[in-house]
Design a protein around this motif. Structure first.
Motif, mmCIF file in Angstrom:
data_model
loop_
_atom_site.group_PDB
_atom_site.id
_atom_site.type_symbol
_atom_site.label_atom_id
_atom_site.label_comp_id
_atom_site.label_asym_id
_atom_site.label_seq_id
_atom_site.Cartn_x
_atom_site.Cartn_y
_atom_site.Cartn_z
ATOM 1 N N ASN A 104 0.842 -1.193 0.000
ATOM 2 C CA ASN A 104 0.000 0.000 0.000
ATOM 3 C C ASN A 104 0.882 1.250 0.000
ATOM 4 O OD1 ASN A 104 -2.931 -0.487 -0.032
ATOM 5 N ND2 ASN A 104 -2.509 -1.763 1.770
ATOM 6 N N PRO A 105 0.392 2.367 -0.556
ATOM 7 C CA PRO A 105 1.249 3.549 -0.746
ATOM 8 C C PRO A 105 1.702 4.178 0.571
ATOM 9 C CG PRO A 105 -1.037 4.062 -1.249
ATOM 10 C CD PRO A 105 -0.962 2.579 -1.083
ATOM 11 N N THR A 106 2.862 4.785 0.498
ATOM 12 C CA THR A 106 3.434 5.445 1.661
ATOM 13 C C THR A 106 2.682 6.735 1.980
ATOM 14 O OG1 THR A 106 5.483 6.328 2.590
ATOM 15 C CG2 THR A 106 5.071 6.778 0.281
ATOM 16 N N ILE A 107 2.793 7.143 3.237
ATOM 17 C CA ILE A 107 2.182 8.395 3.668
ATOM 18 C C ILE A 107 3.084 8.995 4.751
ATOM 19 C CG2 ILE A 107 0.718 7.290 5.419
ATOM 20 C CD1 ILE A 107 -1.449 9.290 4.738
ATOM 21 N N SER A 149 -2.900 13.553 8.529
ATOM 22 C CA SER A 149 -3.316 14.496 7.496
ATOM 23 C C SER A 149 -4.465 13.888 6.684
ATOM 24 C CB SER A 149 -2.148 14.821 6.563
ATOM 25 O OG SER A 149 -2.610 15.488 5.397
ATOM 26 N N VAL A 150 -5.625 14.528 6.710
ATOM 27 C CA VAL A 150 -6.780 14.039 5.947
ATOM 28 C C VAL A 150 -6.468 14.061 4.451
ATOM 29 C CG1 VAL A 150 -9.198 14.478 5.356
ATOM 30 C CG2 VAL A 150 -8.414 14.766 7.716
ATOM 31 N N LYS A 151 -5.820 15.127 3.994
ATOM 32 C CA LYS A 151 -5.501 15.243 2.578
ATOM 33 C C LYS A 151 -4.570 14.120 2.117
ATOM 34 C CE LYS A 151 -3.834 18.457 -0.950
ATOM 35 N NZ LYS A 151 -3.085 17.415 -1.690
ATOM 36 N N GLN A 152 -3.524 13.839 2.902
ATOM 37 C CA GLN A 152 -2.599 12.779 2.516
ATOM 38 C C GLN A 152 -3.286 11.417 2.522
ATOM 39 O OE1 GLN A 152 1.366 12.718 4.211
ATOM 40 N NE2 GLN A 152 1.336 14.939 4.556
ATOM 41 N N GLN A 153 -4.182 11.213 3.479
ATOM 42 C CA GLN A 153 -4.911 9.947 3.531
ATOM 43 C C GLN A 153 -5.772 9.769 2.276
ATOM 44 O OE1 GLN A 153 -4.812 7.411 5.580
ATOM 45 N NE2 GLN A 153 -4.172 8.076 7.601
ATOM 46 N N LYS A 154 -6.453 10.828 1.875
ATOM 47 C CA LYS A 154 -7.316 10.745 0.701
ATOM 48 C C LYS A 154 -6.508 10.640 -0.592
ATOM 49 C CE LYS A 154 -11.417 13.069 2.543
ATOM 50 N NZ LYS A 154 -12.368 14.209 2.378
ATOM 51 N N ASP A 155 -5.370 11.309 -0.622
ATOM 52 C CA ASP A 155 -4.524 11.254 -1.825
ATOM 53 C C ASP A 155 -3.802 9.914 -1.955
ATOM 54 O OD1 ASP A 155 -5.271 13.806 -2.449
ATOM 55 O OD2 ASP A 155 -3.437 14.759 -1.679
ATOM 56 N N THR A 169 -12.125 4.040 4.243
ATOM 57 C CA THR A 169 -12.584 4.650 5.489
ATOM 58 C C THR A 169 -11.408 4.754 6.449
ATOM 59 O OG1 THR A 169 -14.781 3.679 5.172
ATOM 60 C CG2 THR A 169 -14.243 4.490 7.371
ATOM 61 N N PHE A 170 -11.208 5.913 7.047
ATOM 62 C CA PHE A 170 -10.030 6.084 7.905
ATOM 63 C C PHE A 170 -10.310 7.104 9.005
ATOM 64 C CE2 PHE A 170 -9.776 9.274 4.605
ATOM 65 C CZ PHE A 170 -9.300 10.409 5.248
#
Length: 406
Positions: free
Chosen positions: A153-156, A161-167, A205-206
């Motif tokens: 799964n992609p790194t974060i 950060s809501v934006k990073q989670q969605k991106d 969902t997160f």
């Protein structure tokens, strides 16, 4: 175990069942074990469309992971059953035997399903481990380092950060392995094929903080397919490096999950067959399968006639049974053709006589209203308890009925 009472409905109704061809079970040896273990190949095959299994039954090497990773029980069942269904095009059930996956192990799966770490996150993980185990050998440190570089799964960088989670959503949920074996002339069995199902989210969902609000992010199908195909290539390369798997054919499929609260499961959306020894995936083939809820806006839009039929069926029941609250239907389609219709009728009963009478009436409606070019299953329930089942296979003239005793 509940006893099953078979009732005569109107004219004499004989219940028939598929009888397996029973011969003596065969004792075989599993070739892939360091010390050959004696197993039994059951000769009991209830249908030519079903795989026989090796006994004693060996559970999956990653047993339990799918339950922990996939949030909808319907998706779990559909993925397991659906992968076997798709596998029949590649591994003939009359020639090959089925066994749950024995190569993708539990710890391996959890490592693969995690998020990939940034260099800083990996360095911090190694540092924490060294502080906790100051006398750990260098080999163990390298093992920890390696395990933390396997995530698919992609790194974060900032999980708050809501934006990073969605991106960068966690696309991958699970990887399901199924194996197919053949019996040799010397009475041994060997692995001759493998099927892999890669489960991908349709909705992520997160939470950014424990106990904080939950966020939902819809993942477009096109994005899911792109990410899934990339993951599939990595999975293939890793499988090819495992002992005994470098030259076997592999069916790889992509499964798109439904959201956790969906009353129907998701479906397979793509598949590809990889020949023995191939290290790369060629062309993908679209899998056009759907599970449709009736009644629903989607059912009305895509399959209006079937939705209207389910609603008319419910209206006919309501005419005679005041406790009726509605029919819930699920249609399984392949290439937009109905293959199976499942109807669930919740009803409050006050005695076994009511169950018998309602089942008789429902049986009559089925013979009058529903065509027989698809499988039909009607489940009659009260308080989450199964009272009776009416089932008709595609092409059959008369349904079969089972009424459950207490």
């Amino acid at each position: 175990m509940k006893k099953i009472i078979v009732w005569l409905l109107g004219a004499l109704l004989f219940l028939t069942s598929c009888s397996p061809s029973i011969n003596d079970d065969e004792v075989v040896k599993q070739e892939d074990e360091p010390e050959q273990n004696t197993s039994i190949v059951s000769s009991n095959q209830f249908s030519k469309e079903d795989y026989r299994t090796i006994l004693p039954y060996r559970p999956s090497a990653s047993r339990g992971v799918i339950v922990n990773q996939m949030g909808n029980r319907l998706d779990i069942d559909e993925m397991e059953h659906g992968l076997r269904r798709l596998s029949k095009e590649y591994y003939d059930p009359e020639k090959y035997f089925f066994e749950e996956g024995q190569y993708l192990e539990k710890d391996m799966m959890y490592n693969w399903l995690e998020r990939e770490m940034t260099e800083q996150q990996l360095a911090a993980t190694i540092k924490n481990y060294k502080e906790s185990f100051p006398n750990a050998p260098k080999s163990k440190i390298e093992e920890i380092r390696h395990e933390n570089t396997l995530a698919l799964n992609p790194t974060i960088k900032d999980d708050e950060s809501v934006k990073q989670q969605k991106d960068n959503p966690k696309y991958l949920t699970h990887i399901l392995e199924q194996n197919f074996l053949k019996k040799n002339e010397d009475n041994s069995v060997e692995l001759v094929g493998m099927s892999i199902g890669i489960a991908m989210k349709s909705e992520y969902t997160f939470q950014t903080k424990p106990g904080g609000p939950s966020y939902r992010h819809e993942i477009p199908k096109s994005t899911m397919l792109k990410k899934g195909k990339k993951i599939a290539q990595t999975v293939l390369e890793r499988i090819r490096k495992m002992e005994g798997l470098s030259e076997i054919p592999i069916l790889i499929t992509l499964y798109r999950e439904e959201d956790q609260g969906s009353p129907v499961p998701g479906s397979f959306v793509a598949k590809t067959g990889v020949k023995g020894s191939d290290m790369s995936i060629g062309e993908w083939e679209t899998v056009n399968e759907e599970n449709i809820l009736f009644p629903s806006d989607e059912g009305k839009e895509k399959y209006y006639d079937q939705q209207q039929l389910v609603q008319d069926f419910g209206s006919r029941i309501e005419e005679y049974f005041p406790n009726y609250v509605g029919v819930i239907g699920e249609g399984f389609y392949i290439n937009e053709e109905l293959k199976k219709l499942t109807l669930e009728i919740p009803l409050e009963f006050y005695g076994k006589g009511e169950v018998i009478g309602f089942t008789q009436y429902t049986y009559q409606l089925i013979t009058e209203m529903f065509s027989n070019y698809y499988d039909l299953e009607v489940k009659i329930k009260s308080n989450s308890k199964m009272e009776s089942i009416i089932y008709r296979s595609a092409g059959a003239e008369k349904p079969k009925v089972h009424i459950f005793d207490k």
